[in-house]
Design a protein around this motif. Structure first.
Motif, PDB file in Angstrom:
ATOM      1  N   LYS A 153       0.810  -1.228   0.000  1.00 52.43           N
ATOM      2  CA  LYS A 153       0.000   0.000   0.000  1.00 52.43           C
ATOM      3  C   LYS A 153       0.842   1.277   0.000  1.00 52.43           C
ATOM      4  O   LYS A 153       0.298   2.384   0.028  1.00 52.43           O
ATOM      5  CB  LYS A 153      -0.937   0.012   1.220  1.00 52.43           C
ATOM      6  N   GLY A 154       2.186   1.108  -0.008  1.00 53.89           N
ATOM      7  CA  GLY A 154       3.065   2.271  -0.020  1.00 53.89           C
ATOM      8  C   GLY A 154       3.119   3.012   1.296  1.00 53.89           C
ATOM      9  O   GLY A 154       3.404   4.215   1.344  1.00 53.89           O
ATOM     10  N   ILE A 155       2.861   2.303   2.395  1.00 52.57           N
ATOM     11  CA  ILE A 155       2.888   2.914   3.730  1.00 52.57           C
ATOM     12  C   ILE A 155       4.254   2.655   4.353  1.00 52.57           C
ATOM     13  O   ILE A 155       4.697   1.503   4.432  1.00 52.57           O
ATOM     14  CB  ILE A 155       1.785   2.320   4.625  1.00 52.57           C
ATOM     15  N   PRO A 156       4.972   3.672   4.800  1.00 55.95           N
ATOM     16  CA  PRO A 156       6.303   3.471   5.382  1.00 55.95           C
ATOM     17  C   PRO A 156       6.236   2.863   6.782  1.00 55.95           C
ATOM     18  O   PRO A 156       5.194   2.927   7.451  1.00 55.95           O
ATOM     19  CB  PRO A 156       6.880   4.888   5.436  1.00 55.95           C
ATOM     20  N   GLY A 157       7.345   2.277   7.228  1.00 57.98           N
ATOM     21  CA  GLY A 157       7.469   1.801   8.600  1.00 57.98           C
ATOM     22  C   GLY A 157       7.002   0.393   8.844  1.00 57.98           C
ATOM     23  O   GLY A 157       6.950  -0.056   9.997  1.00 57.98           O
ATOM     24  N   GLY A 158       6.664  -0.345   7.802  1.00 59.77           N
ATOM     25  CA  GLY A 158       6.134  -1.691   7.980  1.00 59.77           C
ATOM     26  C   GLY A 158       7.126  -2.652   8.612  1.00 59.77           C
ATOM     27  O   GLY A 158       6.787  -3.377   9.550  1.00 59.77           O
ATOM     28  N   LYS A 159       8.366  -2.662   8.115  1.00 59.52           N
ATOM     29  CA  LYS A 159       9.359  -3.618   8.621  1.00 59.52           C
ATOM     30  C   LYS A 159       9.728  -3.378  10.084  1.00 59.52           C
ATOM     31  O   LYS A 159       9.773  -4.333  10.872  1.00 59.52           O
ATOM     32  CB  LYS A 159      10.598  -3.609   7.734  1.00 59.52           C
ATOM     33  N   PRO A 160      10.014  -2.119  10.507  1.00 56.58           N
ATOM     34  CA  PRO A 160      10.293  -1.894  11.939  1.00 56.58           C
ATOM     35  C   PRO A 160       9.130  -2.274  12.838  1.00 56.58           C
ATOM     36  O   PRO A 160       9.322  -2.839  13.915  1.00 56.58           O
ATOM     37  CB  PRO A 160      10.573  -0.385  12.015  1.00 56.58           C
ATOM     38  N   LEU A 161       7.908  -1.993  12.392  1.00 56.69           N
ATOM     39  CA  LEU A 161       6.719  -2.324  13.180  1.00 56.69           C
ATOM     40  C   LEU A 161       6.563  -3.844  13.290  1.00 56.69           C
ATOM     41  O   LEU A 161       6.242  -4.376  14.360  1.00 56.69           O
ATOM     42  CB  LEU A 161       5.488  -1.707  12.513  1.00 56.69           C
ATOM     43  N   ALA A 162       6.826  -4.549  12.181  1.00 49.75           N
ATOM     44  CA  ALA A 162       6.734  -6.005  12.179  1.00 49.75           C
ATOM     45  C   ALA A 162       7.791  -6.619  13.090  1.00 49.75           C
ATOM     46  O   ALA A 162       7.522  -7.584  13.821  1.00 49.75           O
ATOM     47  CB  ALA A 162       6.905  -6.538  10.754  1.00 49.75           C
ATOM     48  N   ALA A 163       8.999  -6.073  13.067  1.00 46.55           N
ATOM     49  CA  ALA A 163      10.076  -6.572  13.929  1.00 46.55           C
ATOM     50  C   ALA A 163       9.743  -6.349  15.398  1.00 46.55           C
ATOM     51  O   ALA A 163      10.025  -7.200  16.252  1.00 46.55           O
ATOM     52  CB  ALA A 163      11.397  -5.889  13.571  1.00 46.55           C
ATOM     53  N   LEU A 164       9.127  -5.206  15.703  1.00 50.91           N
ATOM     54  CA  LEU A 164       8.730  -4.911  17.084  1.00 50.91           C
ATOM     55  C   LEU A 164       7.690  -5.916  17.554  1.00 50.91           C
ATOM     56  O   LEU A 164       7.771  -6.428  18.685  1.00 50.91           O
ATOM     57  CB  LEU A 164       8.168  -3.487  17.161  1.00 50.91           C
ATOM     58  N   PHE A 165       6.739  -6.230  16.693  1.00 52.26           N
ATOM     59  CA  PHE A 165       5.735  -7.253  17.036  1.00 52.26           C
ATOM     60  C   PHE A 165       6.414  -8.581  17.323  1.00 52.26           C
ATOM     61  O   PHE A 165       6.072  -9.276  18.292  1.00 52.26           O
ATOM     62  CB  PHE A 165       4.724  -7.421  15.899  1.00 52.26           C
ATOM     63  N   ALA A 166       7.378  -8.970  16.483  1.00 48.06           N
ATOM     64  CA  ALA A 166       8.067 -10.255  16.645  1.00 48.06           C
ATOM     65  C   ALA A 166       8.795 -10.329  17.985  1.00 48.06           C
ATOM     66  O   ALA A 166       8.775 -11.363  18.660  1.00 48.06           O
ATOM     67  CB  ALA A 166       9.036 -10.475  15.494  1.00 48.06           C
ATOM     68  N   VAL A 167       9.433  -9.238  18.392  1.00 48.12           N
ATOM     69  CA  VAL A 167      10.144  -9.200  19.675  1.00 48.12           C
ATOM     70  C   VAL A 167       9.159  -9.413  20.824  1.00 48.12           C
ATOM     71  O   VAL A 167       9.393 -10.216  21.736  1.00 48.12           O
ATOM     72  CB  VAL A 167      10.901  -7.863  19.849  1.00 48.12           C
ATOM     73  N   PHE A 168       8.048  -8.685  20.795  1.00 50.00           N
ATOM     74  CA  PHE A 168       7.034  -8.836  21.839  1.00 50.00           C
ATOM     75  C   PHE A 168       6.469 -10.253  21.860  1.00 50.00           C
ATOM     76  O   PHE A 168       6.204 -10.823  22.929  1.00 50.00           O
ATOM     77  CB  PHE A 168       5.892  -7.832  21.635  1.00 50.00           C
ATOM     78  N   CYS A 169       6.295 -10.846  20.692  1.00 47.80           N
ATOM     79  CA  CYS A 169       5.740 -12.197  20.593  1.00 47.80           C
ATOM     80  C   CYS A 169       6.688 -13.225  21.219  1.00 47.80           C
ATOM     81  O   CYS A 169       6.238 -14.134  21.926  1.00 47.80           O
ATOM     82  CB  CYS A 169       5.469 -12.531  19.132  1.00 47.80           C
ATOM     83  N   ILE A 170       7.967 -13.087  20.979  1.00 49.15           N
ATOM     84  CA  ILE A 170       8.952 -14.002  21.568  1.00 49.15           C
ATOM     85  C   ILE A 170       8.944 -13.886  23.092  1.00 49.15           C
ATOM     86  O   ILE A 170       8.922 -14.892  23.810  1.00 49.15           O
ATOM     87  CB  ILE A 170      10.363 -13.727  21.007  1.00 49.15           C
ATOM     88  N   LEU A 171       8.945 -12.655  23.592  1.00 45.68           N
ATOM     89  CA  LEU A 171       8.915 -12.437  25.045  1.00 45.68           C
ATOM     90  C   LEU A 171       7.642 -13.025  25.653  1.00 45.68           C
ATOM     91  O   LEU A 171       7.679 -13.669  26.703  1.00 45.68           O
ATOM     92  CB  LEU A 171       9.001 -10.942  25.353  1.00 45.68           C
ATOM     93  N   GLY A 172       6.523 -12.808  24.983  1.00 44.90           N
ATOM     94  CA  GLY A 172       5.254 -13.340  25.471  1.00 44.90           C
ATOM     95  C   GLY A 172       5.215 -14.854  25.455  1.00 44.90           C
ATOM     96  O   GLY A 172       4.654 -15.480  26.353  1.00 44.90           O
ATOM     97  N   SER A 173       5.842 -15.468  24.440  1.00 45.46           N
ATOM     98  CA  SER A 173       5.836 -16.931  24.349  1.00 45.46           C
ATOM     99  C   SER A 173       6.660 -17.562  25.464  1.00 45.46           C
ATOM    100  O   SER A 173       6.284 -18.610  25.996  1.00 45.46           O
ATOM    101  CB  SER A 173       6.364 -17.384  22.985  1.00 45.46           C
ATOM    102  N   PHE A 174       7.764 -16.944  25.845  1.00 45.41           N
ATOM    103  CA  PHE A 174       8.587 -17.478  26.927  1.00 45.41           C
ATOM    104  C   PHE A 174       7.927 -17.306  28.296  1.00 45.41           C
ATOM    105  O   PHE A 174       8.096 -18.141  29.180  1.00 45.41           O
ATOM    106  CB  PHE A 174       9.958 -16.784  26.961  1.00 45.41           C
ATOM    107  N   GLY A 175       7.169 -16.239  28.461  1.00 44.84           N
ATOM    108  CA  GLY A 175       6.582 -15.932  29.764  1.00 44.84           C
ATOM    109  C   GLY A 175       5.161 -16.436  29.921  1.00 44.84           C
ATOM    110  O   GLY A 175       4.913 -17.528  30.417  1.00 44.84           O
TER     111      GLY A 175
END
Length: 484
Positions: A153-175
């Motif tokens: 869609k030509g919206i900037p910031g997708g990759k950093p936002l996706a990486a941030l989600f992935a980090v939170f998901c890993i932390l949530g999965s361990f805890g």
């Protein structure tokens, strides 16, 4: 080092669960409920219009085994449900009803019904933007639809936002998806058989979990499609027995639920208290809007992303509207909950203990409610807790794994590192006093929702286009039932 970690943990937790000014309503719950309301209206109450077709999809009426993907619609639903149906349905509902009164049940059901639209949106996108590999495996979820959808869609910031989600998901999965489950399972087992070292439970759980998750999503799905229906039927059957034994009180119980939802019955049990507790329980139980379920649903065999969105909307209905409501009804009709006229606080049983917001009395209240009619129920509850904990762990292992491989790359060695780490945390969770670690991981899970719903707002127009196309082709007969 510990002081620094404790400070960082406390700051992060308070940031995520901070109440709105002048209320005790966590802003993250409002964020989830607002998203669910917007998606419900935007898609024209899709959760009610399409539920008949959703059931047909789960039954496999439109399933083509030649489609790309790894699991069936039913297996994907069972895997995602195993990550949400858990201790929250037992302890969390007791806390909600204990603090907010019977009226909290009404708002819990309402939030669950609206959350069905959130699940529909995120799981459709999960399949639409998944990666499909030559060996037949797939990877999907918010990491992929945020990065790929934003780029499309030509919206900037997708990759950093996706990486941030992935980090939170890993932390949530361990805890929350791992250590907390192992910890609570050990506590329930030791309450039945007597005290013993937690690491023993941890090692046994870790070995069983590893044996399941080492085979990937197909292995996980084969287990969850058996465990989830069994534990759901076991728990709901016990609840139905008690409801039938007290059938004369069911009408009165529903009256308490509706009256309590709209009238002030003291300080804590009034309209605001009931609404807050009901919405909190629904949001924390079914995880609609968090994005976790989209990872499991992305593995489904289908060429139509909309079909899995329609299947997934059944999750909040089963988890919140059915199972959580069953728990609430049992607590109300067995008379385990009484109100103190002086303070408005709801008290637990004959001892007059106040139900606590941290959930420490939650399992005890549910257990007491069932045991009042079925003396043997604490043993059934112990089995249910163990199964709930186990199924949640194996589902969250897959969520964390896909977030891990998004950040560090696909490959057998990369996956094995995560799976071994996950099992180490199972042992730690069962043996340790978790404290702030669990608070932090719970906050991480709901931080996933912040990122995910931002992505859903930007991409929901794509889902609407796909929905219109699918329903038009279904109505015209272009999409036909598959002959097995």
């Amino acid at each position: 080092m510990n002081e620094g970690f404790s400070w960082a943990t406390g700051w992060f937790v308070s940031l995520i669960f901070a109440p709105l000014p002048g209320t005790s309503f966590p802003w993250i719950v409002l964020w989830l409920v607002t998203g669910a309301t917007i998606f419900t209206l935007y898609f024209g109450f899709i959760q009610f219009r399409a539920i008949k077709h959703s059931i047909s999809l789960v039954k496999g009426d439109y399933a083509d085994p030649q489609d790309a993907g790894e699991v069936s619609h039913f297996q994907a639903l069972a895997t995602a449900l195993s990550g949400t149906v858990g201790l929250g349905n037992i302890a969390g509902v007791a806390v909600a009803v204990g603090i907010g009164g019977p009226g909290a049940t009404f708002w819990m059901i309402l939030a669950g019904l609206m959350g069905m639209a959130s699940k529909f949106t995120e799981c459709t996108l999960g399949v639409k933007y998944r990666n499909e590999y030559p060996d037949g495996t797939v990877s999907g979820g918010p990491m992929y639809y945020i990065s790929k959808g934003f780029k499309e869609k030509g919206i900037p910031g997708g990759k950093p936002l996706a990486a941030l989600f992935a980090v939170f998901c890993i932390l949530g999965s361990f805890g929350g998806g791992n250590m907390f489950q192992a910890n609570q399972a050990h506590a329930q087992i030791s309450s039945i058989v007597g005290s013993y070292p937690g690491w023993i439970t941890g090692v046994i759980f870790a070995l069983i979990v590893f044996a399941v998750i080492v085979g990937g999503i197909k292995s996980i799905a084969r287990v969850t499609e058996k465990v989830v229906p069994f534990m759901g039927v076991l728990y709901v059957t016990a609840a139905l027995i008690i409801i039938l034994m007290n059938i004369d009180k069911v009408g009165w119980a529903f009256e308490q639920i509706f009256v309590g939802a709209f009238t002030g019955l003291g300080i804590a049990g009034g309209l605001v208290g009931a609404l807050i507790q009901g919405f909190k329980r629904a949001a924390f139980s079914n995880e609609a809007g968090v994005g976790s379920a989209a990872i499991a649903h992305s593995a489904v065999r289908t060429k139509e992303p909309i079909t899995e969105g329609l299947v997934s909307l059944l999750e909040p209905f089963i988890d919140t509207v059915v199972i959580c409501t069953m728990t609430a009804l049992v607590i109300i009709i067995t008379g385990q909950l009484t109100s103190d006229p002086a303070t408005g606080l709801y008290l637990v049983g004959d001892n007059g203990h106040i139900i606590t917001a941290d959930g420490s009395s939650g399992v005890a209240l549910t257990s007491a409610a069932f045991a009042s009619a079925l003396s043997w129920f604490p043993y059934v509850l112990a089995v249910a807790v163990v199964l709930f904990a186990f199924s949640t762990m194996i589902s969250w292992s897959y969520y964390g794994l896909k977030a891990w491989t998004y950040l560090f790359g696909e490959g057998k060695n990369t996956e094995l590192v995560f799976k071994l780490l996950f099992c180490v945390f199972v042992v730690i969770g069962a043996a340790a006093n978790l404290g702030p670690v669990i608070d932090f991981s719970d906050a991480a899970i709901f931080a996933m929702a912040v990122v995910n719903i931002i992505g859903l707002y930007f991409l929901m127009s794509l889902v609407k286009d796909d929905l219109h196309s699918y329903l038009t082709r279904l109505k015209s007969g272009e999409i036909k039932r598959f002959k097995h």
